[in-house]
Write an enzyme that holds these catalytic residues in place. Structure first.
Site, PDB file in Angstrom:
ATOM      1  N   HIS A   1      14.357  33.540  45.718  1.00  0.00           N
ATOM      2  CA  HIS A   1      13.712  33.122  44.468  1.00  0.00           C
ATOM      3  C   HIS A   1      13.679  34.307  43.504  1.00  0.00           C
ATOM      4  O   HIS A   1      12.689  35.034  43.419  1.00  0.00           O
ATOM      5  CB  HIS A   1      12.293  32.591  44.761  1.00  0.00           C
ATOM      6  CG  HIS A   1      11.616  31.968  43.575  1.00  0.00           C
ATOM      7  ND1 HIS A   1      10.935  30.773  43.643  1.00  0.00           N
ATOM      8  CD2 HIS A   1      11.512  32.365  42.282  1.00  0.00           C
ATOM      9  CE1 HIS A   1      10.442  30.473  42.453  1.00  0.00           C
ATOM     10  NE2 HIS A   1      10.775  31.446  41.603  1.00  0.00           N
TER      11      HIS A   1
ATOM     12  N   ASP B   1      15.712  23.820  33.119  1.00  0.00           N
ATOM     13  CA  ASP B   1      14.425  24.150  32.511  1.00  0.00           C
ATOM     14  C   ASP B   1      13.675  22.846  32.234  1.00  0.00           C
ATOM     15  O   ASP B   1      14.277  21.869  31.771  1.00  0.00           O
ATOM     16  CB  ASP B   1      14.679  24.926  31.210  1.00  0.00           C
ATOM     17  CG  ASP B   1      13.404  25.498  30.638  1.00  0.00           C
ATOM     18  OD1 ASP B   1      12.516  24.698  30.249  1.00  0.00           O
ATOM     19  OD2 ASP B   1      13.277  26.726  30.579  1.00  0.00           O
TER      20      ASP B   1
ATOM     21  N   HIS C   1      10.212  24.423  41.237  1.00  0.00           N
ATOM     22  CA  HIS C   1       8.918  25.052  40.966  1.00  0.00           C
ATOM     23  C   HIS C   1       7.917  23.903  40.894  1.00  0.00           C
ATOM     24  O   HIS C   1       8.140  22.934  40.158  1.00  0.00           O
ATOM     25  CB  HIS C   1       8.925  25.772  39.624  1.00  0.00           C
ATOM     26  CG  HIS C   1       9.636  27.097  39.622  1.00  0.00           C
ATOM     27  ND1 HIS C   1      10.986  27.215  39.771  1.00  0.00           N
ATOM     28  CD2 HIS C   1       9.162  28.365  39.478  1.00  0.00           C
ATOM     29  CE1 HIS C   1      11.316  28.495  39.720  1.00  0.00           C
ATOM     30  NE2 HIS C   1      10.226  29.225  39.537  1.00  0.00           N
TER      31      HIS C   1
ATOM     32  N   GLU D   1       2.401  24.852  39.987  1.00  0.00           N
ATOM     33  CA  GLU D   1       2.216  26.287  39.736  1.00  0.00           C
ATOM     34  C   GLU D   1       0.857  26.596  39.137  1.00  0.00           C
ATOM     35  O   GLU D   1       0.387  27.722  39.223  1.00  0.00           O
ATOM     36  CB  GLU D   1       3.309  26.716  38.733  1.00  0.00           C
ATOM     37  CG  GLU D   1       4.196  27.803  39.229  1.00  0.00           C
ATOM     38  CD  GLU D   1       5.234  28.208  38.202  1.00  0.00           C
ATOM     39  OE1 GLU D   1       5.996  27.350  37.713  1.00  0.00           O
ATOM     40  OE2 GLU D   1       5.294  29.413  37.896  1.00  0.00           O
TER      41      GLU D   1
HETATM   42  P1  IMP Z   1      16.953  32.753  33.636  1.00  0.00           P
HETATM   43  O1  IMP Z   1      16.891  31.346  34.175  1.00  0.00           O
HETATM   44  O2  IMP Z   1      18.007  33.611  34.269  1.00  0.00           O
HETATM   45  O3  IMP Z   1      17.057  32.742  32.135  1.00  0.00           O
HETATM   46  O4  IMP Z   1      15.563  33.471  34.034  1.00  0.00           O
HETATM   47  C1  IMP Z   1      14.393  33.436  33.251  1.00  0.00           C
HETATM   48  C2  IMP Z   1      13.783  32.043  33.181  1.00  0.00           C
HETATM   49  O5  IMP Z   1      13.335  31.668  34.487  1.00  0.00           O
HETATM   50  C3  IMP Z   1      12.528  31.931  32.311  1.00  0.00           C
HETATM   51  O6  IMP Z   1      12.815  31.669  30.960  1.00  0.00           O
HETATM   52  C4  IMP Z   1      11.801  30.747  32.934  1.00  0.00           C
HETATM   53  O7  IMP Z   1      12.303  29.533  32.441  1.00  0.00           O
HETATM   54  C5  IMP Z   1      12.181  30.840  34.386  1.00  0.00           C
HETATM   55  N1  IMP Z   1      11.111  31.441  35.190  1.00  0.00           N
HETATM   56  C6  IMP Z   1      10.989  32.709  35.604  1.00  0.00           C
HETATM   57  N2  IMP Z   1       9.877  32.850  36.372  1.00  0.00           N
HETATM   58  C7  IMP Z   1       9.308  31.639  36.441  1.00  0.00           C
HETATM   59  C8  IMP Z   1       8.136  31.138  37.085  1.00  0.00           C
HETATM   60  O8  IMP Z   1       7.393  31.819  37.804  1.00  0.00           O
HETATM   61  N3  IMP Z   1       7.860  29.837  36.873  1.00  0.00           N
HETATM   62  C9  IMP Z   1       8.652  29.005  36.144  1.00  0.00           C
HETATM   63  N4  IMP Z   1       9.762  29.431  35.551  1.00  0.00           N
HETATM   64  C10 IMP Z   1      10.080  30.740  35.692  1.00  0.00           C
HETATM   65 ZN    ZN Z   2      10.151  31.432  39.606  1.00  0.00          ZN
END
Ligand code: IMP
Ligand code: ZN
Length: 354
Positions: free
Chosen positions: A31, A169, A228, A231
């Site tokens: 993760h 997302d 996720h 949370e």
């Molecule tokens: P990416 O998917 O490589 O752009 O990584 C960053 C993205 O992961 C953020 O913009 C969030 O959408 C998601 N993200 C990172 N940590 C969390 C978390 O703890 N909960 C939910 N989404 C997360």
């Molecule tokens: Zn995460």
């Protein structure tokens, strides 16, 4: 690597032999969000190029300010503040070239056995790196995932140390979510290193019903599914039950499950991805004493210990394991045998590429 906060405190509470034990233990990082794990030095380097090429604008100013915030250390009052950190990072990884640099450095962060780092042991023996594909003026979503896959496959030619999870997302429209899952399936079918899909993003955004068919399609194509889930205390029970009905293989956080949801999770043996520093820093868990990992360990339920976002949280995988082992109240005070069992559960919960 600069580790600070809870993980650093736990590392310094270990004896040299406990630290050596954790370093040599085979551990899976399942993760980790790509854009949340870019080393600050890499971002500074990318920012230099970016600020150089961009005309002075409010976005360049925002990038500068965010980098200063990340460098000096982020304090969060609640989880929603966390998501405001990402737009500036996305400015810096918006081209295939900069995304490739970021991916390479994240792979190196987790998998390099550089003798100056961790006494010559990698942070993780195996990494599933997740990222949300973004469409930019320079990349389609498919090209985004291909860029990440190219770097992963180049870094780990044998194919047994690193793989890619494609994130959806919660804010994505139905059309975009469909496109992203179709890209993931297409690349898996083409033999690329995509092993799963994830649901992430602002925990209170989006309508989860609309995602069901996309995760169903991913499962049918043989991709692993991780979500996720629960949370925050504000995630409604019906939503959590709906997400569980997608039959995910793993769950991210799963902090606020009620008894009905917990029963479902126990019966289906879904592995829970535990991110200790992340939960403490986002203030979704008050202390390690109250952390839900204790419940899962007590019930012999599979868990995997992970970092989530090493950039804002200033943690490391070895640091998260230190939190398991350091004496209470700094850590959970677990024995070597217990920590070894947790590490093995993590390795056993990998999505397989086939
Ligand atoms: P990416 O998917 O490589 O752009 O990584 C960053 C993205 O992961 C953020 O913009 C969030 O959408 C998601 N993200 C990172 N940590 C969390 C978390 O703890 N909960 C939910 N989404 C997360
Ligand atoms: Zn995460």
């Amino acid at each position: 690597m600069s580790v600070a906060g809870y993980a650093a405190e736990a590392l310094s509470a270990l004896t040299p032999s406990q630290l050596a034990f954790i370093q040599q233990l085979p551990k899976a990082e399942l993760h980790a969000h790509l854009n949340g794990c870019i080393p600050i030095s890499t971002l500074q380097h990318l920012a230099k190029d970016h600020l150089y090429s961009a005309t002075p604008s409010s976005t360049s100013q925002a990038v500068k300010e965010s980098l200063e915030r990340l460098t000096s250390g982020v304090t969060l009052n609640e989880i929603h503040e966390f998501f405001s950190l990402f737009p500036a990072i996305y400015e810096l990884t918006a081209t295939p070239e900069s995304l490739a640099v970021a991916t390479r450095d994240v792979l190196d962060l987790f998998l390099s056995a550089n003798p100056d780092r961790n006494g010559g042991y990698p942070q993780a023996s195996y990494l599933e790196l997740r990222s949300t594909p973004k469409e930019t003026p320079r990349m389609s979503r498919l090209e985004y995932i291909e860029t990440v896959c190219n770097e992963v496959e180049r870094y780990d030619r044998e194919g047994d140390r690193a793989a890619v999870i494609v994130s959806l997302d919660r804010r994505m429209t139905d059309e975009v979510a469909r496109e992203v899952v179709e890209c993931a399936i297409k690349l898996k079918k083409a033999g690329r290193r995509v092993v799963g899909v994830d649901l992430c993003g602002d925990p209170l955004a989006g309508d989860m019903d609309s995602f069901a068919k996309h995760f169903q399609a991913a499962k049918e194509a043989g991709l692993g599914v991780t979500l996720h889930i629960a949370e925050t205390p504000d995630n409604p029970v019906p939503e959590t039950l709906r997400l569980l009905s997608f039959k995910p293989d793993r769950l991210g956080h799963a902090t606020f499950l009620g008894s009905e949801e917990k029963n479902f999770v126990h019966n289906s043996r879904m592995c829970v991805e535990i991110c200790l520093s992340s939960n403490l820093l986002c203030k979704t868990v008050k202390s390690l004493d109250e952390h839900h990992i204790r419940h899962y360990l007590k019930h012999d339920h599979p868990v995997v210990v992970c970092t989530d976002d090493t950039l804002p949280f200033k943690n490391s995988l070895v640091g998260e394991y230190a939190l398991l082992m350091a004496p209470a109240p700094i850590g959970l005070g677990l024995s070597e045998q217990e920590v070894e069992r947790i590490a093995k559960m993590g390795m056993d919960s990998r999505f397989r590429s086939s």
